[in-house]
Motif scaffolding. Structure first.
Motif, PDB file in Angstrom:
ATOM      1  N   MET A  14       0.825  -1.439  -0.375  1.00  0.00           N
ATOM      2  CA  MET A  14       0.478  -0.603  -0.079  1.00  0.00           C
ATOM      3  C   MET A  14       0.763   0.957  -0.208  1.00  0.00           C
ATOM      4  O   MET A  14       2.066   0.799   0.457  1.00  0.00           O
ATOM      5  CB  MET A  14      -0.952  -0.351   0.959  1.00  0.00           C
ATOM      6  N   ASP A  15       0.082   2.451  -0.394  1.00  0.00           N
ATOM      7  CA  ASP A  15       0.995   3.410  -0.363  1.00  0.00           C
ATOM      8  C   ASP A  15       1.197   4.049   1.763  1.00  0.00           C
ATOM      9  O   ASP A  15       2.135   4.783   1.470  1.00  0.00           O
ATOM     10  CB  ASP A  15       0.593   4.701  -1.624  1.00  0.00           C
ATOM     11  N   ALA A  16      -0.162   4.241   1.711  1.00  0.00           N
ATOM     12  CA  ALA A  16      -0.370   4.721   2.896  1.00  0.00           C
ATOM     13  C   ALA A  16      -0.951   3.974   4.041  1.00  0.00           C
ATOM     14  O   ALA A  16      -2.321   3.187   3.326  1.00  0.00           O
ATOM     15  CB  ALA A  16      -0.853   6.501   2.768  1.00  0.00           C
ATOM     16  N   VAL A  17      -1.312   4.149   5.783  1.00  0.00           N
ATOM     17  CA  VAL A  17      -1.436   3.986   5.955  1.00  0.00           C
ATOM     18  C   VAL A  17      -1.871   4.662   6.975  1.00  0.00           C
ATOM     19  O   VAL A  17      -0.984   4.905   7.460  1.00  0.00           O
ATOM     20  CB  VAL A  17      -1.443   1.919   6.290  1.00  0.00           C
ATOM     21  N   THR A  18      -3.751   4.106   7.700  1.00  0.00           N
ATOM     22  CA  THR A  18      -3.792   5.008   8.732  1.00  0.00           C
ATOM     23  C   THR A  18      -4.823   3.927  10.234  1.00  0.00           C
ATOM     24  O   THR A  18      -5.312   3.660   9.263  1.00  0.00           O
ATOM     25  CB  THR A  18      -4.385   6.653   8.447  1.00  0.00           C
ATOM     26  N   LEU A  19      -4.376   4.678  11.297  1.00  0.00           N
ATOM     27  CA  LEU A  19      -4.884   3.751  12.126  1.00  0.00           C
ATOM     28  C   LEU A  19      -6.280   4.621  13.043  1.00  0.00           C
ATOM     29  O   LEU A  19      -4.986   5.857  13.278  1.00  0.00           O
ATOM     30  CB  LEU A  19      -4.186   3.331  12.947  1.00  0.00           C
ATOM     31  N   LEU A  20      -7.091   4.439  13.043  1.00  0.00           N
ATOM     32  CA  LEU A  20      -7.818   5.075  13.372  1.00  0.00           C
ATOM     33  C   LEU A  20      -8.740   4.519  14.805  1.00  0.00           C
ATOM     34  O   LEU A  20      -8.383   3.979  14.867  1.00  0.00           O
ATOM     35  CB  LEU A  20      -9.106   5.564  13.336  1.00  0.00           C
ATOM     36  N   GLY A  21      -8.606   5.799  15.316  1.00  0.00           N
ATOM     37  CA  GLY A  21      -9.489   5.398  16.820  1.00  0.00           C
ATOM     38  C   GLY A  21     -10.701   6.569  17.152  1.00  0.00           C
ATOM     39  O   GLY A  21     -10.620   7.109  17.196  1.00  0.00           O
ATOM     40  N   SER A  22     -11.536   5.442  17.855  1.00  0.00           N
ATOM     41  CA  SER A  22     -12.888   5.945  18.950  1.00  0.00           C
ATOM     42  C   SER A  22     -12.680   6.472  19.876  1.00  0.00           C
ATOM     43  O   SER A  22     -11.485   6.529  20.576  1.00  0.00           O
ATOM     44  CB  SER A  22     -14.113   5.012  18.782  1.00  0.00           C
ATOM     45  N   SER A  23     -12.896   8.101  19.916  1.00  0.00           N
ATOM     46  CA  SER A  23     -12.963   8.682  21.307  1.00  0.00           C
ATOM     47  C   SER A  23     -13.236   7.911  22.113  1.00  0.00           C
ATOM     48  O   SER A  23     -12.874   8.332  23.520  1.00  0.00           O
ATOM     49  CB  SER A  23     -13.590   9.976  21.252  1.00  0.00           C
ATOM     50  N   GLY A  24     -14.425   6.850  22.186  1.00  0.00           N
ATOM     51  CA  GLY A  24     -15.277   6.549  23.548  1.00  0.00           C
ATOM     52  C   GLY A  24     -16.273   7.897  24.330  1.00  0.00           C
ATOM     53  O   GLY A  24     -16.851   6.928  25.435  1.00  0.00           O
ATOM     54  N   ALA A  32     -25.523   7.528  18.324  1.00  0.00           N
ATOM     55  CA  ALA A  32     -24.645   8.884  18.234  1.00  0.00           C
ATOM     56  C   ALA A  32     -23.593   8.411  17.246  1.00  0.00           C
ATOM     57  O   ALA A  32     -22.951   7.437  18.004  1.00  0.00           O
ATOM     58  CB  ALA A  32     -24.042   9.755  18.619  1.00  0.00           C
ATOM     59  N   PRO A  33     -23.399   8.147  16.597  1.00  0.00           N
ATOM     60  CA  PRO A  33     -21.840   7.891  15.604  1.00  0.00           C
ATOM     61  C   PRO A  33     -20.683   8.241  16.294  1.00  0.00           C
ATOM     62  O   PRO A  33     -20.689   9.040  17.068  1.00  0.00           O
ATOM     63  CB  PRO A  33     -21.983   8.512  14.075  1.00  0.00           C
ATOM     64  N   ALA A  34     -19.490   7.174  16.218  1.00  0.00           N
ATOM     65  CA  ALA A  34     -18.917   6.682  17.161  1.00  0.00           C
ATOM     66  C   ALA A  34     -17.367   7.991  16.344  1.00  0.00           C
ATOM     67  O   ALA A  34     -17.468   8.338  15.656  1.00  0.00           O
ATOM     68  CB  ALA A  34     -17.622   6.091  16.961  1.00  0.00           C
ATOM     69  N   GLU A  35     -16.513   9.308  17.087  1.00  0.00           N
ATOM     70  CA  GLU A  35     -15.688  10.073  16.799  1.00  0.00           C
ATOM     71  C   GLU A  35     -14.218   9.631  16.665  1.00  0.00           C
ATOM     72  O   GLU A  35     -13.777   9.319  17.430  1.00  0.00           O
ATOM     73  CB  GLU A  35     -16.058  11.557  17.950  1.00  0.00           C
ATOM     74  N   ASP A  39     -12.512  -3.340  15.504  1.00  0.00           N
ATOM     75  CA  ASP A  39     -13.377  -3.906  16.656  1.00  0.00           C
ATOM     76  C   ASP A  39     -14.057  -2.427  16.402  1.00  0.00           C
ATOM     77  O   ASP A  39     -13.279  -1.633  16.007  1.00  0.00           O
ATOM     78  CB  ASP A  39     -12.573  -4.438  17.636  1.00  0.00           C
ATOM     79  N   PRO A  40     -14.723  -2.093  17.737  1.00  0.00           N
ATOM     80  CA  PRO A  40     -15.478  -1.063  17.343  1.00  0.00           C
ATOM     81  C   PRO A  40     -14.516   0.423  18.057  1.00  0.00           C
ATOM     82  O   PRO A  40     -15.318   1.859  17.727  1.00  0.00           O
ATOM     83  CB  PRO A  40     -16.533  -1.234  18.756  1.00  0.00           C
ATOM     84  N   HIS A  41     -13.445  -0.134  18.113  1.00  0.00           N
ATOM     85  CA  HIS A  41     -12.335   1.254  18.973  1.00  0.00           C
ATOM     86  C   HIS A  41     -11.536   1.525  18.011  1.00  0.00           C
ATOM     87  O   HIS A  41     -11.472   2.178  17.845  1.00  0.00           O
ATOM     88  CB  HIS A  41     -11.810   0.709  20.448  1.00  0.00           C
ATOM     89  N   TYR A  42     -10.823   0.430  17.102  1.00  0.00           N
ATOM     90  CA  TYR A  42     -10.372   0.855  16.139  1.00  0.00           C
ATOM     91  C   TYR A  42     -10.096   0.293  14.647  1.00  0.00           C
ATOM     92  O   TYR A  42     -11.266  -0.767  13.891  1.00  0.00           O
ATOM     93  CB  TYR A  42      -8.489  -0.103  16.703  1.00  0.00           C
TER      94      TYR A  42
END
Length: 507
Positions: free
Chosen positions: A172-182, A190-193, A218-221
């Motif tokens: 891949m060219d780039a990878v990002t890990l997103l985490g939910s604020s919880g 409400a949608p997760a931030e 998972d629901p957090h990542y």
């Protein structure tokens, strides 16, 4: 069936090697078709030349050919061999020979059974080959993931390093890990931030719309990837990478929690030690000062001049002791908070001795520093405190011994691979044991009866709270040097202050 080949961008230290599984490729299918066209006629030619007319045996030979072709070329070459073999059996071996007509219905039934068995065997062999290929691929992926897990455990544990491995291995060219604020959950409707936890590669995607792939771990990542399509094999690997992301993230949180707990524990220990020092070592001189002042202020009492002078000396002595203890407490607080900022310059060892040894009984000192030693890199004020604290400690714990100061520089004396010079402060007291050497530089660490020192004509600063060597070590390391303790030949203790040589402008 499995072979190990490098797959990636050539970074062998960072990328995972995916084992390649070879199945029935185009070459083997072609070879199987060639054999399917050659072997059945060869069997018929051979039995004709040998005048072998046993129909059952010839049929078994053709069946063996179909099985062999299935093992080499898979299903469709085997079907060709079976159909061609049944045709040749009918024409050359079944009565009437040389005709496709069949006189005996039993022979027709036998040929149909032969064709069904041959095709069934070919189908079974082809299916077994695919299953073996899938099993080999699964084993190869398991091996690759095992290697990945070992590399993660032996790496620095950062998310950026892991994402760089994911990016390289998946192409891949780039990878990002997103985490939910919880703070907002699905149960609240409400949608997760989401927030970016780590990235790898140029222009990493920060939204789902900007990514080519989004893997919900998972629901957090969630992993976002940009760089084109993924093969089914890489999609399976992506699922495994997601599980490792959670493991790396939790490992980071555990390390942070452990570091916070350790810092909290050290802070509690420091506060407890300070309270203990305040309750005893600081209150004692305060009580002495208050008693002496109260005595002098009695209007109805007239003290002789010598008694009055002694009371004033007591006040001065206790005030000096308080000043020394407060200085050490403040210095230790700065060292613990990493707030020490030395002003480094070129200093010769002998230049700091006059100020550092003020108040020290000179009859117990032997200054054996050689002349013309090169300057060291130090902060003058800190170096004075280092020397003063070490000499004071030597006077206190070796009351019957002289304290000898020597210094040297030259080959073999280094600090962090830099040329250095060392100041050695030696006494011939009782010395300390090996275990005590390991702990003597810890704050609030005292050995023996401190009161004995003050009564033995020490420096006049009393027992102290056990901060002198800790402050000396902290200041020495802040200046880029090293403070160590070693036994003095013949008995006693030698403290060695090693500082790098000054490489700036000449003095």
């Amino acid at each position: 069936m499995a072979a190990t080949e490098a797959q990636g961008n050539g970074d062998e230290g960072a990328l995972l090697k995916f084992p390649t599984v070879r199945g029935i490729g185009r070459g083997r299918v072609t070879a199987g078709l060639v054999l399917a066209l050659l072997l059945p006629p060869a069997v018929e030619v051979t039995v004709t030349v040998l005048n072998f007319r046993n129909f059952s045996m010839i049929m078994l030979l053709q069946l063996a050919v179909a099985v062999a072709v299935a093992a080499i070329g898979g299903l469709w070459p085997a079907v060709v061999a079976a159909v061609l073999g049944s045709f040749l059996l009918n024409y050359f071996s079944a009565d009437p020979v040389g005709s496709l007509s069949i006189a005996d219905p039993t022979t027709l039934f036998t040929l149909v059974v032969f064709l069904a068995v041959a095709c069934g065997v070919a189908l079974a062999v082809g299916l077994a080959s695919r299953r073996a290929q899938e099993a080999a691929r699964s084993g190869a992926e398991a091996t690759a993931l095992s290697e990945l897990a070992l590399r993660i455990l032996s790496s620095d544990g950062s998310l950026e390093t892991f994402l760089e491995k994911v990016r390289g291995n998946l192409g891949m060219d780039a990878v990002t890990l997103l985490g939910s604020s919880g703070t907002r959950t699905a149960t609240q409707g409400a949608p997760a931030e989401w927030r970016v936890l780590a990235t790898a590669g140029p222009n990493p995607p920060v939204t789902h719309a900007a990514a080519d792939h989004a893997a919900v771990v998972d629901p957090h990542y969630t992993l976002l990837l940009r760089g084109g399509p993924l093969s089914p094999h890489h999609q399976r690997m992506l699922v495994a990478f997601g599980a490792f992301v959670v493991a790396v993230r939790e490992r980071q949180q555990l390390v942070k929690s452990r570091r916070d707990n350790l810092r909290l524990s050290e802070g509690n220990k420091m506060r407890t030690s300070i309270l203990r020092a305040v309750s005893h070592d600081l209150r004692t001189p305060l009580a002495g000062i208050k008693l002496a002042v109260s005595s002098l202020r009695q209007e109805d009492v007239s003290f002789p001049p010598d008694v009055e002078r002694e009371l004033l000396e007591t006040i001065e002595d206790y005030a000096d002791r308080l000043d020394h203890l407060v200085d050490n407490l403040l210095d230790m607080s700065r060292i613990t908070a990493d707030a020490v900022n030395p002003l480094l310059s070129g200093i010769v060892w002998a230049d700091v001795l006059p100020d550092a040894l003020q108040g020290v009984p000179h009859e117990r000192l032997r200054n054996e520093l050689p002349p013309n030693l090169p300057p060291v890199q130090a902060d003058a004020g800190m170096l004075e405190r280092v020397v003063a604290n070490i000499v004071e400690n030597a006077m206190k714990y070796a009351p019957d011994s002289d304290v000898v100061l020597t210094a040297r520089a030259g080959e073999g004396i280094t600090v962090r691979e830099q040329p250095a010079s060392e100041l050695r402060i030696a006494d011939h007291g009782k010395g300390v044991g090996h275990e005590e050497v390991l702990t003597m530089f810890q704050p609030f660490q005292r050995f023996g009866d401190s009161s004995a020192a003050s009564t033995a004509g020490g420096t006049g600063t009393g027992g102290g709270v056990g901060l002198g060597l800790a402050v000396a070590k902290g200041f020495t390391e802040a200046m880029g040097g090293r403070l160590a303790a070693e036994p003095t030949p013949g008995g006693g203790l030698t403290m060695v202050v090693t500082l790098p040589l000054w490489t700036g402008d000449p003095l």
